[in-house]
Design a protein around this motif. Sequence first.
Motif, mmCIF file in Angstrom:
data_model
loop_
_atom_site.group_PDB
_atom_site.id
_atom_site.type_symbol
_atom_site.label_atom_id
_atom_site.label_comp_id
_atom_site.label_asym_id
_atom_site.label_seq_id
_atom_site.Cartn_x
_atom_site.Cartn_y
_atom_site.Cartn_z
ATOM 1 N N VAL A 1 0.824 -1.221 0.000
ATOM 2 C CA VAL A 1 0.000 0.000 0.000
ATOM 3 C C VAL A 1 0.847 1.254 0.000
ATOM 4 C CG1 VAL A 1 -2.259 -0.412 0.960
ATOM 5 C CG2 VAL A 1 -0.281 -0.485 2.462
ATOM 6 N N LYS B 1 1.482 -0.370 -6.045
ATOM 7 C CA LYS B 1 0.077 -0.488 -5.659
ATOM 8 C C LYS B 1 -0.835 -0.248 -6.866
ATOM 9 C CE LYS B 1 -3.366 2.208 -3.283
ATOM 10 N NZ LYS B 1 -4.356 1.691 -2.410
ATOM 11 N N LYS B 2 -0.479 0.753 -7.674
ATOM 12 C CA LYS B 2 -1.318 1.053 -8.839
ATOM 13 C C LYS B 2 -1.166 -0.004 -9.919
ATOM 14 C CE LYS B 2 -1.608 5.917 -8.152
ATOM 15 N NZ LYS B 2 -0.850 7.141 -8.289
ATOM 16 N N GLU C 1 -3.202 -6.471 0.068
ATOM 17 C CA GLU C 1 -2.400 -5.272 0.295
ATOM 18 C C GLU C 1 -1.872 -5.232 1.725
ATOM 19 O OE1 GLU C 1 -4.938 -2.042 -0.853
ATOM 20 O OE2 GLU C 1 -4.073 -1.995 -2.865
ATOM 21 N N TYR C 2 -0.568 -5.057 1.854
ATOM 22 C CA TYR C 2 0.054 -4.862 3.155
ATOM 23 C C TYR C 2 1.074 -3.738 3.025
ATOM 24 C CZ TYR C 2 -1.725 -9.511 4.437
ATOM 25 O OH TYR C 2 -2.529 -10.576 4.699
ATOM 26 N N THR C 3 1.701 -3.369 4.133
ATOM 27 C CA THR C 3 2.773 -2.385 4.004
ATOM 28 C C THR C 3 3.990 -3.079 3.403
ATOM 29 O OG1 THR C 3 3.615 -2.855 6.202
ATOM 30 C CG2 THR C 3 2.021 -1.066 6.002
ATOM 31 N N ASP D 1 7.107 -3.101 4.251
ATOM 32 C CA ASP D 1 7.981 -3.780 5.215
ATOM 33 C C ASP D 1 7.411 -5.135 5.635
ATOM 34 O OD1 ASP D 1 9.848 -1.802 5.194
ATOM 35 O OD2 ASP D 1 8.968 -0.712 6.880
ATOM 36 N N TYR D 2 6.089 -5.185 5.778
ATOM 37 C CA TYR D 2 5.479 -6.438 6.183
ATOM 38 C C TYR D 2 5.568 -7.479 5.069
ATOM 39 C CZ TYR D 2 2.217 -9.743 8.189
ATOM 40 O OH TYR D 2 1.656 -10.870 8.685
ATOM 41 N N ARG E 1 7.946 -7.632 2.906
ATOM 42 C CA ARG E 1 9.325 -8.109 2.915
ATOM 43 C C ARG E 1 9.498 -9.215 3.952
ATOM 44 N NH1 ARG E 1 13.309 -3.613 4.310
ATOM 45 N NH2 ARG E 1 12.471 -4.059 6.357
ATOM 46 N N GLU E 2 8.863 -8.992 5.121
ATOM 47 C CA GLU E 2 8.962 -10.008 6.157
ATOM 48 C C GLU E 2 8.309 -11.324 5.729
ATOM 49 O OE1 GLU E 2 7.878 -8.339 10.017
ATOM 50 O OE2 GLU E 2 8.138 -10.401 10.729
ATOM 51 N N ARG F 1 10.504 -13.131 3.445
ATOM 52 C CA ARG F 1 11.630 -13.727 4.168
ATOM 53 C C ARG F 1 11.231 -15.030 4.835
ATOM 54 N NH1 ARG F 1 14.291 -8.555 7.229
ATOM 55 N NH2 ARG F 1 15.791 -8.001 5.625
ATOM 56 N N ARG G 1 7.867 -6.190 -5.099
ATOM 57 C CA ARG G 1 8.938 -5.617 -4.290
ATOM 58 C C ARG G 1 9.831 -4.729 -5.130
ATOM 59 N NH1 ARG G 1 11.917 -9.298 -0.034
ATOM 60 N NH2 ARG G 1 13.141 -7.436 -0.335
ATOM 61 N N TYR H 1 21.672 -10.561 -1.818
ATOM 62 C CA TYR H 1 20.715 -10.579 -0.713
ATOM 63 C C TYR H 1 19.321 -11.028 -1.159
ATOM 64 C CZ TYR H 1 24.332 -8.015 1.739
ATOM 65 O OH TYR H 1 25.520 -7.649 2.312
ATOM 66 N N LEU H 2 19.140 -11.214 -2.473
ATOM 67 C CA LEU H 2 17.809 -11.580 -2.971
ATOM 68 C C LEU H 2 17.750 -12.994 -3.541
ATOM 69 C CD1 LEU H 2 17.003 -8.203 -4.737
ATOM 70 C CD2 LEU H 2 16.050 -9.041 -2.594
ATOM 71 N N TYR I 1 16.084 -16.586 0.449
ATOM 72 C CA TYR I 1 14.700 -16.614 -0.026
ATOM 73 C C TYR I 1 14.496 -17.992 -0.647
ATOM 74 C CZ TYR I 1 14.240 -11.661 0.939
ATOM 75 O OH TYR I 1 14.170 -10.455 1.567
#
Lengths: 313, 550, 293
Positions: free
Chosen positions: B405, B411-412, B432-434, B436-437, B439-440, B443, B452, B464-465, B473
Amino acid sequence: MGLLSYTTKKLLIGIPVVFGVTIILFYIMYSLPGDPIKLIAGERVTPERVEELRRAWGLDQPPYVQYFYWLSHVVRGDLGVSIVTKQPVSYLLMQRLPYTLMLMLISMLISYAIGVSIGIVSALMKGKPIDGLLSVTAIVSYSIPGFWLGLMLMLVFGYYLRLLPISGYEGLHSLLIPALSLALPSSAAVMRLMRAEMIEVLNEDYVRTAWAKGLPRRRVLVVHALRNAVLPVVVMLFLDIPWLIGGAVVIETLFALPGMGRLLYLSIIRQDYAVVQGIVLIITILTVVFNTLGDLVVAALDPRVRVEKGEGM
Amino acid sequence: MNSWKAVSKTVAVVLVLVVAVALIATYLALSPPYVAPTTPTTPATTPTSPTTPQLKRTLIIAIPEEPTGLDVQQVTWSNEVHDMIFQPLVVLDENMNIVPDLALSWEVTEEGTVLVFHIPSDAKFSNGDPVTAEAIKKSIERYKNISPYAEDFADVVEMTAIDKHTLKITLKQPAPYLWSVLVTNYGAPVNAEVAERVGPDVFNREAVGSGPYAVKEWVRGSHVTLIRNNNYRTNLPFVANKGPNPYVDEVIIRFIPEDLTRLTELEAGRVDVVRGVPLEEVKRLRDNPNIRLYETLAPGIHYIMVNVQKTPLNDVRVRKAIMLALNRDEIAQILDNNVVPWYSFLSPSQICFNGTVETVAETTYAHNVEAAKELLREAGWVDTNGDGVVDKDGIPLELTLLSPVDDPPLKKAAPLIQAQLAKVGIKASIKEYTYDYIRELTREWNFELALRRFSWADPDILIYLVHSVYGNYTYSNPEVDVLLELGRSVTDMTERSEVYSRAQELLLKDLPLIPLFVLKDYTAVNKNVKGLLILPPYGTMFVNDVRIEQ
Amino acid sequence: MTRLLEDLRKKAYSVYRSEEVKLLIRHRRGVVGLALLTIIVFMALTADLIAPRRFDEVDTALRLQPPSLKHLFGTDHLGRDVFSRIVYGARIALWVGILVVLVEAGIGVTLGLISGYYSGFLDKVISAFTDMLWAFPPIILALAIVTILGPGLTNVVIAVAVVSWAPYARIVRAKTQSLVSREFVMAARAIGESDLSIMFRYILPNTLVSIIVLATLTIPSAILYTTALSFLGFGAQPPTPDWGAMLNEGKDYIFGAPWNSIFPGVFITLTALSFNLLGDALRDVLDPKLRLR
């Protein structure tokens, strides 16, 4: 029961409410999905560092330990530190609170100015077409969602007419549209109550007597009717506080105002425990105090209430 | 009746008083957050030829977010304020080459395990303390102690000041990715001695570095005022003025979180530079003759992360079908062409970018609904019951797409991606989440498709990905692991670029990430501001040659 | 014995009189409310027929078109037809409003009955709980609950219902208290009806009128709260044509394409208005003493 002991009793009842709300909220925040530490840590932060941060913030403790830790600090006037901005919560609150208070104050002034005056007019014109028109307007205006009203006012006054700032805070005039969007729906409730009370009072014997005695119209209205009719409306003012604060969260977010409501919204999203707890504590205390004030006004005017309302709901 | 009157009178008086006091108190508390600076009464003694137009001596920059602190070693994200206060040893020029800033020169020896920096003998912090090899060493040691990104310098085993102006850094192993830290303000030296003396909290408010401007005042919630650092010296090859800027005495950085307000301030002339231009407003700004729009490409891509462990996404044909089903031009269109459709994993604003990889990817995976359907058919996914969704063994192909979001372009794009996937028979439902969430969740491997992004100048970010250990991941490919590890140790940049190109080719076969677009970053600048330089990857502003005509 | 029971129960239902229906028909505003509501219900029921396109039909070539004959309310940033989305959105608004009210009435009525029937400790606890809820800004608590449950319409319904049952509990408790000492309840108790049976067969029917009025009057606030949460980005997930979510998406284009923001708001207002008008009428006729706050 004297007024003083009545007040004390009311405030004492408020204390478990404050505790209850903070405990429930602490539990809610604790069970939120997602880990605040991981949320603040970026992509390149190692798991060891995450654990270290968690210990540093005391988030490795069980929830009740965290709560009592928080409580013991609150008692000493320390609301903790924001995990996101690393600033003291009390500092953040003091920065934001004035904007929210000002917003609420302005919107209350608008809402009561509109609501009380139209309520009186409506009551005096009872049954006439104008009364009907005003009542319908009232119903329409409290059917309007405040945030949409804000959006529309923003569009008209901020964009088309360019009279007022679109959003953000640049001075008191920035609060006008947000305050209006908060005030209009609630003014309708004020208006309806004012109208009902006024009609009731106008039918009371002493007012009828005053009319019959041929006292001047204005004197009867102001001295006898209005003063008695306005009191329940004043009481409602105190009870309206939680609703206003709730509305402020949405409106401040929409208009990007640097107030407490927007901070609360952002803190819930970012899981900034300490800030959410601090704001909720302030809101609950404010609510209890205003509720007590409201009860007090009623009790001061009518001693019977102290006995009746002192019990139960 | 009497008490009635008395009480109601008291109540009324008390109410009026309360309201009045509250009104006055809040009015006083709401002192205007920002007072426009008055032009200095005594013009600074700078050489201005008679033909030079009258100059405005304060540069005002509006940015969306207030930094959480001014000490770049204590914050989790840095911004324009830190760029002014601090000065990296080296920076990237527009072609992603490393060029000197604070440092005079440097050498890489012992197969990349030893870095030697030469510091000019007259280098000083803004408070006058000399920037010596010893001072830089202390600064890096402090970074390793307190920064949330302390890991950045983990490979540094030893630092020695060979002499007063020469610093030798010995590494456990070659670490070319270290450069991407050194070229940002994170890697810039802070005056660690002052930091130690005043403590971390005070230093976080009154940080001292060697950048072009120094902290004068920080008004929380409003702005930071920076004053010219008269000790500033630079070795930047692309600026004309290597000393303090004589034309700009002060830089004020205002924090205006609301997009439209930031732009209104620019259009009203109360602000000279606006960062974080909302994409919806770009078209309008382009038409404004008084405003110049700087455009840089972001150092990273926006992409869909795929859970390659989960059926049916563990079948590479399904991933390829998704890749082909997407119409990136349409996505760019609904984002007002403020993004560039992208098919590979590195953006042109990243080190080691190779245009050929992107061109090949673009031809291989150009939007093709039929090819996507064909791949799904091969994988056994056919619409047998005519409901528009392909199915296999009676199970329809339904996926969850996580959409952030708080990232407007993603988001669009989400509902459009959903519609495009529907055209090949894949039913995606959006959650829809934030950011950061999300990403968690990724993970924890608790997802199917997740929108992302990443933003980092060095291609090492890929480790890192998609690396099986560093990233952890869902994706794991030993060949890719080897290449990404190699990318950390190869010092020759052409060779390094080759390594990352090969890694990308493998990733394009496996598609653990599905690239979507590269974002354009905009900075809106008043036409009167001359000589401003904005360079990728981070759109860093160089104000060395700025003059503001009136 | 059974005859007696039946008589007693019949008596419990005897509050309804046909003349009230006549009064209701003569209540002009109530009729207007009903008419409005009928239109919205009609929209919801026939959405598949009257909407020119599906609510999720994307066409980037047609994005941000102003209202025209082809697109009555214009198109949004993805080229979706706003009119069609509004029509489908009526289903969601009505469904959500009714669902919230059902859940909150369920919670509130049960607690109110228990609290009013058994005075004493149980009553005190429930009352204290109701007080606490009453004293707290509902939208904030709802926001916190939705964050726990995750975004989505169902979770929004739960969150809003959980924070707004207090009026039901209060009103049902008060009614129950006044009914407990009435003779037909005493009689029922005397013939050995169980507590549960008395609560639900004798008392509840007598509070039903108030509950129905209250429900009609709380649907608007249920709709306003859920759309507010959707507006903040916590509610319906795209591409659901929830009116609040449409406002959330439309507000980014408010100046360039205001029709994206105007129409969803108009329809939220009309729906809330229809229930408010209807609720007022019901209250005037059936339960004039009922006060919401």
